[in-house]
Motif scaffolding. Structure first.
Motif, PDB file in Angstrom:
ATOM      1  N   SER A 137     -19.338  38.782 -16.169  1.00  0.00           N
ATOM      2  CA  SER A 137     -18.226  39.015 -16.723  1.00  0.00           C
ATOM      3  C   SER A 137     -17.526  40.515 -16.228  1.00  0.00           C
ATOM      4  CB  SER A 137     -18.384  39.131 -18.447  1.00  0.00           C
ATOM      5  OG  SER A 137     -19.084  40.421 -18.449  1.00  0.00           O
ATOM      6  N   TYR A 138     -16.246  40.567 -16.629  1.00  0.00           N
ATOM      7  CA  TYR A 138     -15.311  41.579 -15.976  1.00  0.00           C
ATOM      8  C   TYR A 138     -16.337  42.956 -16.320  1.00  0.00           C
ATOM      9  CZ  TYR A 138     -12.156  45.259 -15.017  1.00  0.00           C
ATOM     10  OH  TYR A 138     -11.359  46.264 -14.384  1.00  0.00           O
ATOM     11  N   GLY A 139     -16.844  43.074 -17.716  1.00  0.00           N
ATOM     12  CA  GLY A 139     -17.404  44.134 -18.355  1.00  0.00           C
ATOM     13  C   GLY A 139     -18.545  44.459 -17.768  1.00  0.00           C
ATOM     14  N   HIS A 140     -19.440  43.561 -17.436  1.00  0.00           N
ATOM     15  CA  HIS A 140     -20.637  43.645 -16.668  1.00  0.00           C
ATOM     16  C   HIS A 140     -20.492  44.129 -15.447  1.00  0.00           C
ATOM     17  CE1 HIS A 140     -22.922  41.089 -20.004  1.00  0.00           C
ATOM     18  NE2 HIS A 140     -23.062  42.575 -20.293  1.00  0.00           N
ATOM     19  N   GLN A 141     -19.322  43.679 -14.571  1.00  0.00           N
ATOM     20  CA  GLN A 141     -19.143  44.155 -13.273  1.00  0.00           C
ATOM     21  C   GLN A 141     -19.049  45.620 -13.447  1.00  0.00           C
ATOM     22  OE1 GLN A 141     -16.294  41.816 -10.739  1.00  0.00           O
ATOM     23  NE2 GLN A 141     -17.114  39.817 -11.580  1.00  0.00           N
ATOM     24  N   ARG A 142     -18.195  46.126 -14.487  1.00  0.00           N
ATOM     25  CA  ARG A 142     -18.094  47.370 -14.534  1.00  0.00           C
ATOM     26  C   ARG A 142     -19.434  48.190 -14.683  1.00  0.00           C
ATOM     27  NH1 ARG A 142     -12.133  49.302 -14.027  1.00  0.00           N
ATOM     28  NH2 ARG A 142     -13.423  50.396 -12.813  1.00  0.00           N
ATOM     29  N   LEU A 143     -20.300  47.671 -15.587  1.00  0.00           N
ATOM     30  CA  LEU A 143     -21.550  48.295 -15.806  1.00  0.00           C
ATOM     31  C   LEU A 143     -22.196  48.232 -14.470  1.00  0.00           C
ATOM     32  CD1 LEU A 143     -22.497  46.671 -19.481  1.00  0.00           C
ATOM     33  CD2 LEU A 143     -21.795  49.292 -18.776  1.00  0.00           C
ATOM     34  N   LEU A 144     -22.035  47.129 -13.630  1.00  0.00           N
ATOM     35  CA  LEU A 144     -22.784  47.163 -12.416  1.00  0.00           C
ATOM     36  C   LEU A 144     -22.536  48.199 -11.563  1.00  0.00           C
ATOM     37  CD1 LEU A 144     -24.644  45.844 -10.288  1.00  0.00           C
ATOM     38  CD2 LEU A 144     -22.977  44.210  -9.730  1.00  0.00           C
ATOM     39  N   GLU A 145     -21.218  48.469 -11.501  1.00  0.00           N
ATOM     40  CA  GLU A 145     -20.683  49.851 -10.560  1.00  0.00           C
ATOM     41  C   GLU A 145     -21.390  50.964 -11.129  1.00  0.00           C
ATOM     42  OE1 GLU A 145     -16.465  49.342 -11.079  1.00  0.00           O
ATOM     43  OE2 GLU A 145     -16.308  49.694  -8.977  1.00  0.00           O
ATOM     44  N   VAL A 146     -21.386  51.230 -12.410  1.00  0.00           N
ATOM     45  CA  VAL A 146     -22.037  52.440 -12.969  1.00  0.00           C
ATOM     46  C   VAL A 146     -23.411  52.558 -12.642  1.00  0.00           C
ATOM     47  CG1 VAL A 146     -22.716  53.761 -14.891  1.00  0.00           C
ATOM     48  CG2 VAL A 146     -20.428  52.355 -14.823  1.00  0.00           C
ATOM     49  N   ALA A 147     -24.095  51.228 -12.617  1.00  0.00           N
ATOM     50  CA  ALA A 147     -25.737  51.163 -12.070  1.00  0.00           C
ATOM     51  C   ALA A 147     -25.788  51.487 -10.816  1.00  0.00           C
ATOM     52  CB  ALA A 147     -26.213  49.836 -12.377  1.00  0.00           C
ATOM     53  N   MET A 148     -24.756  51.113  -9.685  1.00  0.00           N
ATOM     54  CA  MET A 148     -24.607  51.443  -8.489  1.00  0.00           C
ATOM     55  C   MET A 148     -24.613  52.934  -8.206  1.00  0.00           C
ATOM     56  SD  MET A 148     -22.399  48.170  -7.168  1.00  0.00           S
ATOM     57  CE  MET A 148     -22.377  48.524  -5.461  1.00  0.00           C
ATOM     58  N   GLY A 149     -23.551  53.480  -8.975  1.00  0.00           N
ATOM     59  CA  GLY A 149     -23.330  54.918  -8.962  1.00  0.00           C
ATOM     60  C   GLY A 149     -24.509  55.827  -9.234  1.00  0.00           C
ATOM     61  N   CYS A 150     -25.323  55.459 -10.624  1.00  0.00           N
ATOM     62  CA  CYS A 150     -26.703  55.985 -10.965  1.00  0.00           C
ATOM     63  C   CYS A 150     -27.607  55.884  -9.728  1.00  0.00           C
ATOM     64  CB  CYS A 150     -27.403  55.278 -12.238  1.00  0.00           C
ATOM     65  SG  CYS A 150     -26.252  55.573 -13.606  1.00  0.00           S
ATOM     66  N   SER A 151     -27.609  54.847  -9.186  1.00  0.00           N
ATOM     67  CA  SER A 151     -28.489  54.785  -8.211  1.00  0.00           C
ATOM     68  C   SER A 151     -28.588  55.521  -7.169  1.00  0.00           C
ATOM     69  CB  SER A 151     -28.779  53.250  -7.385  1.00  0.00           C
ATOM     70  OG  SER A 151     -27.821  53.263  -6.218  1.00  0.00           O
ATOM     71  N   LEU A 152     -27.608  56.306  -6.737  1.00  0.00           N
ATOM     72  CA  LEU A 152     -27.254  57.370  -5.834  1.00  0.00           C
ATOM     73  C   LEU A 152     -27.922  58.758  -6.381  1.00  0.00           C
ATOM     74  CD1 LEU A 152     -23.542  56.552  -5.229  1.00  0.00           C
ATOM     75  CD2 LEU A 152     -25.528  56.237  -3.475  1.00  0.00           C
ATOM     76  N   LYS A 153     -28.406  58.666  -7.742  1.00  0.00           N
ATOM     77  CA  LYS A 153     -28.827  59.924  -8.430  1.00  0.00           C
ATOM     78  C   LYS A 153     -27.806  61.172  -8.104  1.00  0.00           C
ATOM     79  CE  LYS A 153     -32.842  58.443  -9.980  1.00  0.00           C
ATOM     80  NZ  LYS A 153     -33.257  58.547 -11.287  1.00  0.00           N
ATOM     81  N   PRO A 154     -26.547  60.851  -8.332  1.00  0.00           N
ATOM     82  CA  PRO A 154     -25.629  62.047  -8.247  1.00  0.00           C
ATOM     83  C   PRO A 154     -25.668  63.271  -8.834  1.00  0.00           C
ATOM     84  CG  PRO A 154     -24.625  60.366  -9.504  1.00  0.00           C
ATOM     85  CD  PRO A 154     -25.878  59.647  -9.235  1.00  0.00           C
ATOM     86  N   LYS A 155     -25.151  64.361  -8.356  1.00  0.00           N
ATOM     87  CA  LYS A 155     -25.039  65.662  -9.093  1.00  0.00           C
ATOM     88  C   LYS A 155     -23.688  65.483 -10.049  1.00  0.00           C
ATOM     89  CE  LYS A 155     -27.291  68.494  -6.376  1.00  0.00           C
ATOM     90  NZ  LYS A 155     -27.534  68.464  -4.780  1.00  0.00           N
ATOM     91  N   LEU A 156     -22.632  64.643  -9.436  1.00  0.00           N
ATOM     92  CA  LEU A 156     -21.374  64.417  -9.996  1.00  0.00           C
ATOM     93  C   LEU A 156     -21.162  63.092  -9.742  1.00  0.00           C
ATOM     94  CD1 LEU A 156     -18.568  65.343 -11.230  1.00  0.00           C
ATOM     95  CD2 LEU A 156     -17.835  65.905  -8.769  1.00  0.00           C
ATOM     96  N   MET A 157     -20.703  62.485 -11.139  1.00  0.00           N
ATOM     97  CA  MET A 157     -20.216  61.133 -11.014  1.00  0.00           C
ATOM     98  C   MET A 157     -18.893  61.015 -11.484  1.00  0.00           C
ATOM     99  SD  MET A 157     -21.601  57.509 -12.995  1.00  0.00           S
ATOM    100  CE  MET A 157     -23.286  57.727 -12.282  1.00  0.00           C
ATOM    101  N   ILE A 158     -17.804  60.372 -10.686  1.00  0.00           N
ATOM    102  CA  ILE A 158     -16.401  60.289 -10.981  1.00  0.00           C
ATOM    103  C   ILE A 158     -16.278  58.822 -11.230  1.00  0.00           C
ATOM    104  CG2 ILE A 158     -14.211  60.507 -10.030  1.00  0.00           C
ATOM    105  CD1 ILE A 158     -15.334  62.545  -8.085  1.00  0.00           C
TER     106      ILE A 158
END
Ligand SMILES: Nc1ncnc2c1ncn2[C@@H]1O[C@H](COP(=O)(O)OP(=O)(O)OP(=O)(O)O)[C@@H](O)[C@H]1O
Ligand SMILES: [Mg+2]
Length: 234
Positions: A137-158
């Motif tokens: 679903s669209y909502g889950h795609q957005r969550l997937l993007e966040v998971a992708m961002g988290c996997s980078l272990k970022p200091k800053l998430m935009i």
């Protein structure tokens, strides 16, 4: 200070999209960036992430001048960015999407599998890990993007309008997720949904016609007459 800009400007032909922006974020903040359509929010964060290079001005991240650094190097320094328009790999599975992001950020290593699973669990879509991203679903795609961002272990998430298109019930969970992520990651959130902004941000920056016209607590911003005229309406 985690990130600082000095006199940052970007013009497209004759159009001044971002003008003389002096912006900074402390480590640990959850900052909201708001402003009317076309104010320059996406342009500003594209300059921070390196998708665009500035016409003038400078950007310092984690003590280093990154003004001329390409986006992929900034990712490795700890800047993760999710797009305003959903941008997962539709034909890859959910798991593969996060694994791809993790490898991009960290290189392939033995911890990749654990990391991918941890990120999927954190955003709550681990039960969908083997289906194609296009089938989410669209909502889950957005969550997937966040998971992708988290996997980078970022200091800053935009995050650029992450709740756009989500149902109210999904937005609530999303806010909780951001609070969790903010425990160890600084967050810059572009958001039009004012109840999300007021609930999450301790400090808000307001952009209008490419310039920062106000900065302050949710309370200060909602009582600021400049902001009311430019954006909040009244
Ligand atoms: N690549 C580009 N080429 C030319 N003009 C651009 C480009 N990107 C943005 N602009 C212009 O720069 C201005 C700022 O756009 P930007 O997308 O940064 O605004 P925004 O605050 O993110 O708006 P929205 O809330 O609608 O997402 C707009 O006038 C837009 O048309
Ligand atoms: Mg935008």
């Amino acid at each position: 200070m985690l990130i600082t800009t000095k006199g940052l400007s970007k013009t497209f032909g004759g159009l001044a999209a971002v003008t003389d922006v002096n912006f900074s974020l402390n480590k640990g903040e959850l900052r909201a960036l708001i402003g009317p359509n076309g104010a320059g929010k996406t342009t500003l964060v594209s300059l921070l992430s390196g998708r665009l290079s500035p016409s003038s001005g400078s950007i310092t991240f984690d003590g280093k001048d990154v003004t001329k650094m390409p986006a992929w190097k900034r990712v490795r320094m700890g800047i993760a960015y999710t797009f305003q328009i959903t941008s997962v790999f539709p034909q890859l599975t959910v798991y593969e999407n996060v694994a791809t992001a993790a490898c991009y950020g960290q290189g392939i290593n033995l911890t990749t599998d654990t990391l991918v699973t941890e990120c999927l669990v954190n955003v709550g879509i681990e039960d969908r890990s083997s289906i194609k991203a296009a089938e989410l679903s669209y909502g889950h795609q957005r969550l997937l993007e966040v998971a992708m961002g988290c996997s980078l272990k970022p200091k800053l998430m935009i995050l650029d309008e992450p709740t756009q298109g989500l149902a109210d019930s999904e937005i609530e969970n999303f806010c909780e997720l951001l609070v969790q992520i903010n425990k160890d990651t600084t967050i810059l959130l572009i958001e039009h949904n004012m109840s999300v902004v007021m609930q999450l941000a301790r400090k808000i920056s307001v952009l209008d016609h490419g310039r920062i016209i106000a900065e302050g607590t949710p309370n200060e911003i909602s009582n600021n007459s400049l902001v009311q005229t430019a954006y909040l309406g009244n």
